[in-house]
Design a protein around this motif. Sequence first.
Motif, PDB file in Angstrom:
ATOM      1  N   VAL A   1       0.873  -1.170   0.000  1.00  0.00           N
ATOM      2  CA  VAL A   1       0.000   0.000   0.000  1.00  0.00           C
ATOM      3  C   VAL A   1       0.907   1.216   0.000  1.00  0.00           C
ATOM      4  O   VAL A   1       1.663   1.439   0.949  1.00  0.00           O
ATOM      5  N   SER A   2       0.883   1.991  -1.077  1.00  0.00           N
ATOM      6  CA  SER A   2       1.801   3.111  -1.195  1.00  0.00           C
ATOM      7  C   SER A   2       1.111   4.298  -1.860  1.00  0.00           C
ATOM      8  O   SER A   2      -0.092   4.283  -2.114  1.00  0.00           O
ATOM      9  N   THR A   3       1.924   5.307  -2.142  1.00  0.00           N
ATOM     10  CA  THR A   3       1.416   6.531  -2.739  1.00  0.00           C
ATOM     11  C   THR A   3       1.873   6.627  -4.190  1.00  0.00           C
ATOM     12  O   THR A   3       2.531   5.728  -4.724  1.00  0.00           O
ATOM     13  N   SER A   4       1.570   7.755  -4.784  1.00  0.00           N
ATOM     14  CA  SER A   4       1.996   8.029  -6.147  1.00  0.00           C
ATOM     15  C   SER A   4       3.513   7.979  -6.290  1.00  0.00           C
ATOM     16  O   SER A   4       4.029   7.843  -7.408  1.00  0.00           O
ATOM     17  N   ALA A   5       4.251   8.056  -5.188  1.00  0.00           N
ATOM     18  CA  ALA A   5       5.715   7.943  -5.236  1.00  0.00           C
ATOM     19  C   ALA A   5       6.152   6.621  -5.858  1.00  0.00           C
ATOM     20  O   ALA A   5       7.242   6.537  -6.439  1.00  0.00           O
ATOM     21  N   GLN A   6       5.321   5.586  -5.754  1.00  0.00           N
ATOM     22  CA  GLN A   6       5.650   4.296  -6.371  1.00  0.00           C
ATOM     23  C   GLN A   6       5.781   4.441  -7.890  1.00  0.00           C
ATOM     24  O   GLN A   6       6.608   3.776  -8.517  1.00  0.00           O
ATOM     25  N   ALA A   7       4.990   5.325  -8.463  1.00  0.00           N
ATOM     26  CA  ALA A   7       5.058   5.555  -9.911  1.00  0.00           C
ATOM     27  C   ALA A   7       6.191   6.516 -10.276  1.00  0.00           C
ATOM     28  O   ALA A   7       6.727   6.449 -11.383  1.00  0.00           O
ATOM     29  N   TYR A   8       6.551   7.413  -9.352  1.00  0.00           N
ATOM     30  CA  TYR A   8       7.533   8.442  -9.663  1.00  0.00           C
ATOM     31  C   TYR A   8       8.966   8.019  -9.404  1.00  0.00           C
ATOM     32  O   TYR A   8       9.898   8.592  -9.964  1.00  0.00           O
ATOM     33  N   SER A   9       9.162   7.047  -8.530  1.00  0.00           N
ATOM     34  CA  SER A   9      10.500   6.779  -7.990  1.00  0.00           C
ATOM     35  C   SER A   9      11.532   6.416  -9.056  1.00  0.00           C
ATOM     36  O   SER A   9      12.696   6.811  -8.947  1.00  0.00           O
ATOM     37  N   SER A  10      11.140   5.704 -10.098  1.00  0.00           N
ATOM     38  CA  SER A  10      12.118   5.301 -11.113  1.00  0.00           C
ATOM     39  C   SER A  10      12.642   6.499 -11.894  1.00  0.00           C
ATOM     40  O   SER A  10      13.763   6.460 -12.419  1.00  0.00           O
ATOM     41  N   ALA A  11      11.856   7.572 -11.961  1.00  0.00           N
ATOM     42  CA  ALA A  11      12.301   8.763 -12.680  1.00  0.00           C
ATOM     43  C   ALA A  11      13.383   9.504 -11.905  1.00  0.00           C
ATOM     44  O   ALA A  11      14.228  10.182 -12.491  1.00  0.00           O
ATOM     45  N   PHE A  12      13.369   9.379 -10.571  1.00  0.00           N
ATOM     46  CA  PHE A  12      14.344  10.063  -9.724  1.00  0.00           C
ATOM     47  C   PHE A  12      15.591   9.235  -9.466  1.00  0.00           C
ATOM     48  O   PHE A  12      16.659   9.791  -9.241  1.00  0.00           O
TER      49      PHE A  12
END
Length: 337
Positions: free
Chosen positions: A104-115
């Motif tokens: 259970v996570s936030t939108s950070a799961q989708a963003y993390s690979s970009a960072f």
Amino acid sequence: MKLNTRSIAFILFLLIGCARTQGNVMSEAANGPARAEDYPTKPVQLIEPFGTGGGPDLLARALAQQLCKLWGQPVAVENIPGAGATAGPAQVAKSIPDGYTLLVSTSAQAYSSAFSKDLPYDPLKDFIPIAPLTSQPYVLVTGKHAGIATVRELIAAAKAKPNELKFASWPGSGTHLGIVKFNLEAGIKVVYVPAKPTDAIADLIAGTIAGRTTYMMAPISLALPQIRDGKLLALGVTTARRSTLLPEVPTIAEAGGAGFDFPIWYGVWVPAGTPAGVVDKLAKDIGRVLAGPDLRDWVAKHGGEPMSMTQPEFASFVQSESESAARLIKAAGIKPQ
């Protein structure tokens, strides 16, 4: 180990309210592996990667309670913070893909690979998105020391003194991407103060209150006590509509950031390789409890809006959000670390 009242109550709920009889469990064991339609036939674990007491943790526990009632099986939440909120997903990615370990996570799961280019997992390839849960705004805040009372004043101050104002966030988080988007669209040059690996969101809020940073974005639920105490000033919320928790605070778009819209959203993932039948059952059951009055009312009380998508729609949404994050980071000149 000393348990608080909430922990004891939750454990009792799991033991009393959700447990099947031992006879049922023994019968299932004797009959061999369960079919997807019989899932789950044993306790389910929800991994939450941000730590106890935050929005994701509270939402995970509310979801666990409703799934527990629906399934008649214990559903436990385990907090695994650390490594910039990547320790939890890393554990889920390497768990058995049988539907009994969920993230259970936030939108950070989708963003993390970009960072980040050195994650111990691939946020897209190593997970299957199951279902969205809810979305809500962040709030853009500043400390009283800054002498800034509005979004327009913040933008004007940053333009008057390029590379002097400071903001803080966790690298790769939703708040990081949101504030990068705000800075880029406002056309301001500021100094990024990255959070330490040991910092919690409360530490970043404390830094803004103390004047170590000028402004930040924060989940409303975590910033609300300091806003009400007058320690933080809320400049605007990040969604197109105002928040029910802060109805007097304008949206950033209303306050000078034309067209700005950046919600935080929450969802559920399982490890890649989880059987399709289990994925489908999970998606439908989560959608069912999310549409029920108990969880729907809980979400509204905490300032969120339920999200409704089929599993394939959510998978496409996560992919799209990841691609949007990559484009934004490239436009901002940020190189993945």
